[in-house]
Scaffold this motif. Structure first.
Motif, PDB file in Angstrom:
ATOM      1  N   ASP A   1       0.842  -1.198   0.000  1.00 39.63           N
ATOM      2  CA  ASP A   1       0.000   0.000   0.000  1.00 39.63           C
ATOM      3  C   ASP A   1       0.873   1.242   0.000  1.00 39.63           C
ATOM      4  OD1 ASP A   1      -2.095  -1.723   0.156  1.00 39.63           O
ATOM      5  OD2 ASP A   1      -2.623  -1.278   2.246  1.00 39.63           O
ATOM      6  N   ALA A   2       0.336   2.318  -0.551  1.00 38.61           N
ATOM      7  CA  ALA A   2       1.099   3.565  -0.617  1.00 38.61           C
ATOM      8  C   ALA A   2       1.442   4.103   0.774  1.00 38.61           C
ATOM      9  CB  ALA A   2       0.305   4.619  -1.397  1.00 38.61           C
ATOM     10  N   LEU A   3       0.598   3.784   1.767  1.00 32.12           N
ATOM     11  CA  LEU A   3       0.804   4.317   3.108  1.00 32.12           C
ATOM     12  C   LEU A   3       1.632   3.396   4.001  1.00 32.12           C
ATOM     13  CD1 LEU A   3      -2.734   5.776   3.959  1.00 32.12           C
ATOM     14  CD2 LEU A   3      -0.651   7.035   3.374  1.00 32.12           C
ATOM     15  N   PHE A   4       2.036   2.210   3.482  1.00 33.73           N
ATOM     16  CA  PHE A   4       2.705   1.256   4.373  1.00 33.73           C
ATOM     17  C   PHE A   4       4.029   1.799   4.906  1.00 33.73           C
ATOM     18  CE2 PHE A   4       5.765  -2.157   5.156  1.00 33.73           C
ATOM     19  CZ  PHE A   4       5.106  -2.836   6.168  1.00 33.73           C
ATOM     20  N   TRP A   5       4.928   2.209   4.021  1.00 33.67           N
ATOM     21  CA  TRP A   5       6.243   2.657   4.490  1.00 33.67           C
ATOM     22  C   TRP A   5       6.176   3.964   5.274  1.00 33.67           C
ATOM     23  CZ3 TRP A   5       9.758  -0.584   5.377  1.00 33.67           C
ATOM     24  CH2 TRP A   5       9.921  -1.707   4.572  1.00 33.67           C
ATOM     25  N   PRO A   6       5.346   4.946   4.857  1.00 40.22           N
ATOM     26  CA  PRO A   6       5.197   6.117   5.727  1.00 40.22           C
ATOM     27  C   PRO A   6       4.705   5.748   7.127  1.00 40.22           C
ATOM     28  CG  PRO A   6       4.357   6.621   3.555  1.00 40.22           C
ATOM     29  CD  PRO A   6       4.665   5.153   3.565  1.00 40.22           C
ATOM     30  N   SER A   7       3.787   4.786   7.204  1.00 38.02           N
ATOM     31  CA  SER A   7       3.266   4.367   8.504  1.00 38.02           C
ATOM     32  C   SER A   7       4.329   3.615   9.301  1.00 38.02           C
ATOM     33  CB  SER A   7       2.031   3.478   8.329  1.00 38.02           C
ATOM     34  OG  SER A   7       0.999   4.177   7.666  1.00 38.02           O
ATOM     35  N   PHE A   8       5.049   2.724   8.649  1.00 31.30           N
ATOM     36  CA  PHE A   8       6.074   1.921   9.322  1.00 31.30           C
ATOM     37  C   PHE A   8       7.190   2.811   9.858  1.00 31.30           C
ATOM     38  CE2 PHE A   8       9.912  -0.618   9.571  1.00 31.30           C
ATOM     39  CZ  PHE A   8       9.473  -1.800  10.155  1.00 31.30           C
ATOM     40  N   ILE A   9       7.709   3.681   9.000  1.00 33.88           N
ATOM     41  CA  ILE A   9       8.812   4.556   9.416  1.00 33.88           C
ATOM     42  C   ILE A   9       8.335   5.566  10.457  1.00 33.88           C
ATOM     43  CG2 ILE A   9      10.440   6.315   8.619  1.00 33.88           C
ATOM     44  CD1 ILE A   9      10.586   4.803   5.969  1.00 33.88           C
ATOM     45  N   GLY A  10       7.134   6.080  10.273  1.00 38.12           N
ATOM     46  CA  GLY A  10       6.592   7.016  11.251  1.00 38.12           C
ATOM     47  C   GLY A  10       6.462   6.384  12.631  1.00 38.12           C
ATOM     48  N   ALA A  11       5.995   5.139  12.668  1.00 39.63           N
ATOM     49  CA  ALA A  11       5.871   4.433  13.945  1.00 39.63           C
ATOM     50  C   ALA A  11       7.239   4.197  14.577  1.00 39.63           C
ATOM     51  CB  ALA A  11       5.148   3.105  13.735  1.00 39.63           C
ATOM     52  N   ALA A  12       8.213   3.792  13.756  1.00 39.65           N
ATOM     53  CA  ALA A  12       9.564   3.558  14.277  1.00 39.65           C
ATOM     54  C   ALA A  12      10.174   4.837  14.836  1.00 39.65           C
ATOM     55  CB  ALA A  12      10.455   2.983  13.174  1.00 39.65           C
ATOM     56  N   LEU A  13       9.940   5.969  14.183  1.00 43.24           N
ATOM     57  CA  LEU A  13      10.511   7.233  14.646  1.00 43.24           C
ATOM     58  C   LEU A  13       9.854   7.704  15.943  1.00 43.24           C
ATOM     59  CD1 LEU A  13      10.964   9.175  11.275  1.00 43.24           C
ATOM     60  CD2 LEU A  13      12.735   8.119  12.707  1.00 43.24           C
ATOM     61  N   ILE A  14       8.565   7.428  16.102  1.00 42.32           N
ATOM     62  CA  ILE A  14       7.904   7.783  17.364  1.00 42.32           C
ATOM     63  C   ILE A  14       8.500   6.981  18.513  1.00 42.32           C
ATOM     64  CG2 ILE A  14       5.732   7.503  18.624  1.00 42.32           C
ATOM     65  CD1 ILE A  14       4.276   8.529  16.191  1.00 42.32           C
ATOM     66  N   VAL A  15       8.741   5.706  18.280  1.00 41.02           N
ATOM     67  CA  VAL A  15       9.376   4.879  19.309  1.00 41.02           C
ATOM     68  C   VAL A  15      10.797   5.371  19.569  1.00 41.02           C
ATOM     69  CG1 VAL A  15      10.169   2.555  19.876  1.00 41.02           C
ATOM     70  CG2 VAL A  15       7.947   2.884  18.777  1.00 41.02           C
ATOM     71  N   LEU A  16      11.525   5.686  18.505  1.00 39.52           N
ATOM     72  CA  LEU A  16      12.897   6.177  18.638  1.00 39.52           C
ATOM     73  C   LEU A  16      12.962   7.453  19.469  1.00 39.52           C
ATOM     74  CD1 LEU A  16      15.596   6.342  15.892  1.00 39.52           C
ATOM     75  CD2 LEU A  16      15.022   8.420  17.099  1.00 39.52           C
ATOM     76  N   SER A  17      11.919   8.270  19.386  1.00 42.09           N
ATOM     77  CA  SER A  17      11.944   9.545  20.105  1.00 42.09           C
ATOM     78  C   SER A  17      11.949   9.365  21.610  1.00 42.09           C
ATOM     79  CB  SER A  17      10.739  10.393  19.688  1.00 42.09           C
ATOM     80  OG  SER A  17       9.523   9.851  20.181  1.00 42.09           O
ATOM     81  N   ASN A  18      11.467   8.230  22.101  1.00 43.57           N
ATOM     82  CA  ASN A  18      11.426   8.021  23.553  1.00 43.57           C
ATOM     83  C   ASN A  18      12.824   7.931  24.157  1.00 43.57           C
ATOM     84  OD1 ASN A  18       9.496   7.709  25.786  1.00 43.57           O
ATOM     85  ND2 ASN A  18      10.471   5.714  26.051  1.00 43.57           N
ATOM     86  N   PRO A  19      13.728   7.064  23.658  1.00 41.29           N
ATOM     87  CA  PRO A  19      15.100   7.077  24.184  1.00 41.29           C
ATOM     88  C   PRO A  19      15.808   8.418  23.965  1.00 41.29           C
ATOM     89  CG  PRO A  19      14.704   5.084  22.908  1.00 41.29           C
ATOM     90  CD  PRO A  19      13.534   5.967  22.679  1.00 41.29           C
ATOM     91  N   VAL A  20      15.582   9.041  22.823  1.00 44.89           N
ATOM     92  CA  VAL A  20      16.248  10.312  22.531  1.00 44.89           C
ATOM     93  C   VAL A  20      15.840  11.384  23.543  1.00 44.89           C
ATOM     94  CG1 VAL A  20      16.380  12.200  20.840  1.00 44.89           C
ATOM     95  CG2 VAL A  20      16.591   9.832  20.083  1.00 44.89           C
ATOM     96  N   SER A  21      14.614  11.296  24.058  1.00 47.56           N
ATOM     97  CA  SER A  21      14.141  12.312  24.999  1.00 47.56           C
ATOM     98  C   SER A  21      14.955  12.335  26.280  1.00 47.56           C
ATOM     99  CB  SER A  21      12.662  12.069  25.329  1.00 47.56           C
ATOM    100  OG  SER A  21      12.489  10.897  26.106  1.00 47.56           O
ATOM    101  N   PHE A  22      15.701  11.269  26.572  1.00 47.19           N
ATOM    102  CA  PHE A  22      16.522  11.226  27.786  1.00 47.19           C
ATOM    103  C   PHE A  22      17.908  11.845  27.574  1.00 47.19           C
ATOM    104  CE2 PHE A  22      13.426   7.962  28.697  1.00 47.19           C
ATOM    105  CZ  PHE A  22      13.234   8.048  30.065  1.00 47.19           C
TER     106      PHE A  22
END
Length: 513
Positions: free
Chosen positions: A216-237
């Protein structure tokens, strides 16, 4: 003295410190008082993330339409990448005996280090607010379902107030008391999350397909977006990791310190998995709670939870709110005292804590800023990531060598020293941060919240963090190569990867009285 007698003596000393109010601010912690261990860093950092706020982030892959397995893959990818970025930031505390904002003087200048202080200040206030709101909502919602507590603004206000005041008291007592709280919180919250396996085992379906499929056209934007949101949690420290690691002796092997920081974030797969799994159940049984336009994860969790799990939900809310709140607010007070040295750590903590509590109530009941503060936190993290890259590359080029006395010039209102550069500003590090952070903000893509001018350039994928990280690294190294820093800042072994210049360094001058 026997080993058992030494152990008892150490325990009595630690218990005495527990009930004493910490007096140290951002000055270098004396070696005799630096008795923390890497496992203590693990407890504080993991405890601060082992909460409902992290579960909410874990639900985002489902909100983005991913299947359970694709959501799990995105979560693991983001978590590992974020932990790897964060881990090196744990080294500055043991090396210099102070927090990371003060250590950044070596790369941004003794005045430029205020960038790190304000990033830490804003991040902490944002996450303190989020933790109080999310935990308070879960506590009131659980009590409403369990004992019929009125679901009113007054009930929420009381819950927020209790959380905020308890957190403020712990932070006033300081690091040792916060460490004690997190020793309990880590084990208790983890056990309660594991208990969720029995609560939701009958409803959980790992074959949950989601709405977005590969191709789907939205698969990779959704996948990468989800990964970056998770990544932001460790970065916040990143900005305030040194607040806790500064109590670790400088002689501690650096690999152990970095491992503690990495594992503290890797362990958050527990709340992330809990959020992901329960969100897939909510999507299947109560889809109205995972509407991307108005998601309500806490409400959905209570809607699908069995009655006997309401008490664990309330306990997770209480324990998690305390843990996240203390790790956030402690750093806030510490950094405020570093920017305004006339404030002691305790005075700064009480002052900023009181303002934060007022903000929590106004933002929740008067201005309805709960959605806005989440967006604000994301934007602050986007600006923090390039700062972290500059710190890491600075550490590498300096071979891990720093002058602790020169780092304290700003706090003592002195002038000069190795890190004075140009009137207290190192334009190399500052320029790299300003350009990379500004460019990263332009690539932010948070639909319905904030979309930068270049946010749609990558087919709707939010690539702000990768852009910020890459540009910061390349630009900072280029500036160090083109405009070498003084030889004096590199210590006895000289620079690594870059060259230096024979630029004279002004001596440290005491303030005029």
């Amino acid at each position: 003295m026997t080993s058992s007698a030494c152990w008892r003596s150490r325990r009595r000393h630690e218990q005495r410190l527990l009930t004493e109010i910490e007096t140290y601010g951002v000055e270098r912690i004396p070696d005799a008082d630096r008795t923390a261990r890497p496992v203590d860093l693990f407890r504080v950092a993991f405890g601060g993330a082992n909460t409902f706020a992290t579960c909410v982030l874990g639900a985002f892959p489902i909100l983005f339409g991913l299947s359970f397995w694709h959501g799990l893959a995105a979560s693991v990818l983001g978590l590992v990448a974020g932990a790897l970025i964060l881990a090196p930031l744990s080294l500055f505390g043991p090396l210099n005996g102070t927090n990371n904002a003060v250590s950044s003087s070596a790369h941004l200048g003794v005045h430029g280090r205020v960038v790190g202080s304000f990033l830490s200040l804003l991040t902490a206030i944002a996450f303190f607010s989020i933790s109080v709101w999310s935990s308070g909502d879960a506590l009131v919602g659980g009590a409403h379902r369990l004992v019929g507590l009125p679901d009113t603004d007054f009930s929420y206000g009381v819950a927020y107030g209790i959380f905020a005041v308890l957190v403020l008291v712990v932070c006033v007592y300081g690091f040792r008391f916060m460490l004690f709280v997190n020793k309990i919180a880590v084990a208790a919250a983890s056990l309660l999350f594991v208990l969720g396996v029995f609560a939701f085992a009958g409803d959980f379906d790992p074959s949950y397909a989601g709405a977005v499929k590969p191709g789907d056209a939205l698969f990779w934007p959704s996948f990468i977006g989800a990964a970056l949101i998770v990544l932001s949690n460790p970065v916040s420290f990143g900005a305030f990791l040194g607040d806790w690691s500064r109590y670790i002796p400088a002689s501690t092997p650096r690999g152990r310190v970095m491992a503690a920081a990495f594992l503290s974030q890797a362990a958050t797969i527990l709340p992330f998995f809990f959020g992901l799994a329960t969100a897939s159940i909510i999507a299947a049984k109560a889809a109205e709670y995972v509407d991307p336009a108005a998601p309500n994860y806490v409400g959905g969790l209570l809607a699908v939870s069995p009655g006997w799990y309401f008490v664990p939900v309330c306990l997770i809310a209480l324990i998690g709110g305390m843990s996240t709140g203390t790790t956030s607010l402690y750093g806030t007070g510490l950094d405020f005292s570093s920017v305004f040295p006339r404030f002691s750590r305790v005075q700064a903590t009480v002052f900023i804590g009181t303002l934060s509590i007022v903000f929590i109530f106004i933002g929740r009941f008067a201005a309805n800023l709960t959605q806005s503060i989440s967006t604000f936190a994301t934007l602050i993290i986007t600006c923090t990531a390039p700062w972290m890259v500059i710190m890491m590359l600075g550490y590498v080029t300096r071979r891990g060598w720093y002058d602790p006395e020169a780092l304290q010039v700003f706090n003592r209102r002195q002038r000069g020293g190795r890190y004075w550069f140009t009137h207290g500003w190192n334009w190399r590090g500052l320029s790299a941060w300003l350009v990379s952070a500004g460019l990263a903000l332009m690539f932010v893509n948070l639909p319905g919240q904030f979309v930068g001018p270049l946010g749609n350039l990558a087919s709707g994928i939010d690539i702000s963090l990768p852009v910020g990280l890459a540009v910061a690294g390349l630009l900072y190294l280029a500036l160090l190569a083109l405009f070498p820093e003084p030889r004096e800042v590199y210590g006895p072994d000289g620079p690594r990867l870059v060259r230096s210049a024979d630029t004279p360094v002004l001596p440290i001058v005491e303030p005029v009285t």
